[in-house]
Motif scaffolding. Structure first.
Motif, PDB file in Angstrom:
ATOM      1  N   ARG A 122       0.831  -1.208   0.000  1.00  0.00           N
ATOM      2  CA  ARG A 122       0.000   0.000   0.000  1.00  0.00           C
ATOM      3  C   ARG A 122       0.869   1.263   0.000  1.00  0.00           C
ATOM      4  O   ARG A 122       0.567   2.226  -0.694  1.00  0.00           O
ATOM      5  CB  ARG A 122      -0.929   0.027   1.211  1.00  0.00           C
ATOM      6  CG  ARG A 122      -1.950  -1.072   1.212  1.00  0.00           C
ATOM      7  CD  ARG A 122      -3.102  -0.738   0.314  1.00  0.00           C
ATOM      8  NE  ARG A 122      -4.155  -1.738   0.492  1.00  0.00           N
ATOM      9  CZ  ARG A 122      -4.962  -2.105  -0.456  1.00  0.00           C
ATOM     10  NH1 ARG A 122      -4.876  -1.567  -1.655  1.00  0.00           N
ATOM     11  NH2 ARG A 122      -5.884  -3.012  -0.234  1.00  0.00           N
ATOM     12  N   LEU A 123       1.969   1.259   0.786  1.00  0.00           N
ATOM     13  CA  LEU A 123       2.834   2.440   0.846  1.00  0.00           C
ATOM     14  C   LEU A 123       3.543   2.668  -0.483  1.00  0.00           C
ATOM     15  O   LEU A 123       3.636   3.802  -0.950  1.00  0.00           O
ATOM     16  CB  LEU A 123       3.838   2.324   1.995  1.00  0.00           C
ATOM     17  CG  LEU A 123       4.722   3.553   2.216  1.00  0.00           C
ATOM     18  CD1 LEU A 123       3.887   4.810   2.461  1.00  0.00           C
ATOM     19  CD2 LEU A 123       5.673   3.307   3.382  1.00  0.00           C
ATOM     20  N   VAL A 124       4.038   1.619  -1.113  1.00  0.00           N
ATOM     21  CA  VAL A 124       4.673   1.756  -2.431  1.00  0.00           C
ATOM     22  C   VAL A 124       3.682   2.366  -3.418  1.00  0.00           C
ATOM     23  O   VAL A 124       4.015   3.297  -4.159  1.00  0.00           O
ATOM     24  CB  VAL A 124       5.202   0.401  -2.954  1.00  0.00           C
ATOM     25  CG1 VAL A 124       5.596   0.497  -4.423  1.00  0.00           C
ATOM     26  CG2 VAL A 124       6.380  -0.078  -2.123  1.00  0.00           C
ATOM     27  N   ALA A 125       2.450   1.881  -3.419  1.00  0.00           N
ATOM     28  CA  ALA A 125       1.432   2.408  -4.333  1.00  0.00           C
ATOM     29  C   ALA A 125       1.153   3.880  -4.046  1.00  0.00           C
ATOM     30  O   ALA A 125       1.041   4.691  -4.980  1.00  0.00           O
ATOM     31  CB  ALA A 125       0.147   1.583  -4.218  1.00  0.00           C
ATOM     32  N   ALA A 126       1.064   4.248  -2.770  1.00  0.00           N
ATOM     33  CA  ALA A 126       0.820   5.642  -2.404  1.00  0.00           C
ATOM     34  C   ALA A 126       1.991   6.531  -2.825  1.00  0.00           C
ATOM     35  O   ALA A 126       1.778   7.633  -3.349  1.00  0.00           O
ATOM     36  CB  ALA A 126       0.567   5.762  -0.903  1.00  0.00           C
ATOM     37  N   LEU A 127       3.215   6.062  -2.609  1.00  0.00           N
ATOM     38  CA  LEU A 127       4.388   6.839  -3.020  1.00  0.00           C
ATOM     39  C   LEU A 127       4.377   7.080  -4.527  1.00  0.00           C
ATOM     40  O   LEU A 127       4.618   8.200  -4.991  1.00  0.00           O
ATOM     41  CB  LEU A 127       5.672   6.112  -2.615  1.00  0.00           C
ATOM     42  CG  LEU A 127       6.035   6.150  -1.138  1.00  0.00           C
ATOM     43  CD1 LEU A 127       7.062   5.073  -0.806  1.00  0.00           C
ATOM     44  CD2 LEU A 127       6.560   7.531  -0.746  1.00  0.00           C
ATOM     45  N   ASP A 156      -0.474   5.481   3.439  1.00  0.00           N
ATOM     46  CA  ASP A 156      -1.473   6.314   2.779  1.00  0.00           C
ATOM     47  C   ASP A 156      -0.833   7.512   2.076  1.00  0.00           C
ATOM     48  O   ASP A 156       0.376   7.722   2.150  1.00  0.00           O
ATOM     49  CB  ASP A 156      -2.528   6.782   3.785  1.00  0.00           C
ATOM     50  CG  ASP A 156      -1.952   7.590   4.947  1.00  0.00           C
ATOM     51  OD1 ASP A 156      -0.825   8.127   4.850  1.00  0.00           O
ATOM     52  OD2 ASP A 156      -2.655   7.703   5.972  1.00  0.00           O
ATOM     53  N   GLU A 157      -1.667   8.292   1.421  1.00  0.00           N
ATOM     54  CA  GLU A 157      -1.208   9.439   0.648  1.00  0.00           C
ATOM     55  C   GLU A 157      -0.518  10.483   1.526  1.00  0.00           C
ATOM     56  O   GLU A 157       0.497  11.060   1.142  1.00  0.00           O
ATOM     57  CB  GLU A 157      -2.387  10.082  -0.077  1.00  0.00           C
ATOM     58  CG  GLU A 157      -1.989  11.303  -0.891  1.00  0.00           C
ATOM     59  CD  GLU A 157      -3.164  11.996  -1.542  1.00  0.00           C
ATOM     60  OE1 GLU A 157      -3.006  13.179  -1.885  1.00  0.00           O
ATOM     61  OE2 GLU A 157      -4.224  11.373  -1.708  1.00  0.00           O
ATOM     62  N   ALA A 169       4.575  13.252   2.822  1.00  0.00           N
ATOM     63  CA  ALA A 169       5.573  13.697   3.799  1.00  0.00           C
ATOM     64  C   ALA A 169       6.944  13.092   3.492  1.00  0.00           C
ATOM     65  O   ALA A 169       7.968  13.785   3.557  1.00  0.00           O
ATOM     66  CB  ALA A 169       5.129  13.329   5.216  1.00  0.00           C
ATOM     67  N   ILE A 170       6.968  11.810   3.159  1.00  0.00           N
ATOM     68  CA  ILE A 170       8.238  11.139   2.820  1.00  0.00           C
ATOM     69  C   ILE A 170       8.854  11.794   1.589  1.00  0.00           C
ATOM     70  O   ILE A 170      10.056  12.107   1.577  1.00  0.00           O
ATOM     71  CB  ILE A 170       8.003   9.631   2.587  1.00  0.00           C
ATOM     72  CG1 ILE A 170       7.617   8.936   3.895  1.00  0.00           C
ATOM     73  CG2 ILE A 170       9.243   8.982   1.966  1.00  0.00           C
ATOM     74  CD1 ILE A 170       7.005   7.548   3.714  1.00  0.00           C
TER      75      ILE A 170
END
Length: 135
Positions: A35-40, A88-89, A94-95
């Motif tokens: 999920r984080l990879v997709a959001a990034l 999430d987005e 932020a990253i």
């Protein structure tokens, strides 16, 4: 065992990370790292400010005591492992905001006043680049 990638500023996300401290997967059975990879990637695609930051993924960064971890790296700069993000987005933005400051820095040191709120409290380690130690 290794895959060559571009040698520029990058956020390397753990695609096998837990969804949260309490759950391996989300309600649909998907890992937090996925999920984080997709959001990034989604956030990056929607904003040209992030064009100079590669979003890369790999299985397990070995920061398993935390969840949703990323490694921020660039040639000749101190690297950082950050974690405990929501996949999430908001976290992705932020990253990537921090990564833009990081990429523009001389040695990987970003003044605290430039840190996005969303990364504060998420740093796990810093790593020196090959051939250097930090002062």
């Amino acid at each position: 065992m290794l895959t060559r990638v571009a040698d520029g500023p990058a956020v390397v996300a753990c695609k096998t990370c837990r969804y949260s401290a309490d759950a391996r997967d989300d309600a649909q059975g998907v890992r937090g790292g996925v999920r984080l990879v997709a959001a990034l990637r989604e956030v990056q695609a929607g904003d040209t400010r992030y064009a100079g930051i590669a979003v890369q993924e790999m299985p397990c960064l070995f920061a398993c005591q935390d969840h949703c971890t990323v490694h921020l790296r660039a040639p000749d700069k101190v690297g950082y492992v950050l974690g405990r993000f929501a996949p999430d987005e908001q976290s992705a933005r932020a990253i990537l905001d921090y990564a833009v400051h990081y990429a523009a820095s001389d040695f990987g040191r970003v003044p605290f006043k430039e840190w996005p709120e969303g990364v504060k409290g998420h740093f796990i380690t810093r790593t020196p680049p090959p051939g250097y130690v930090a002062e």
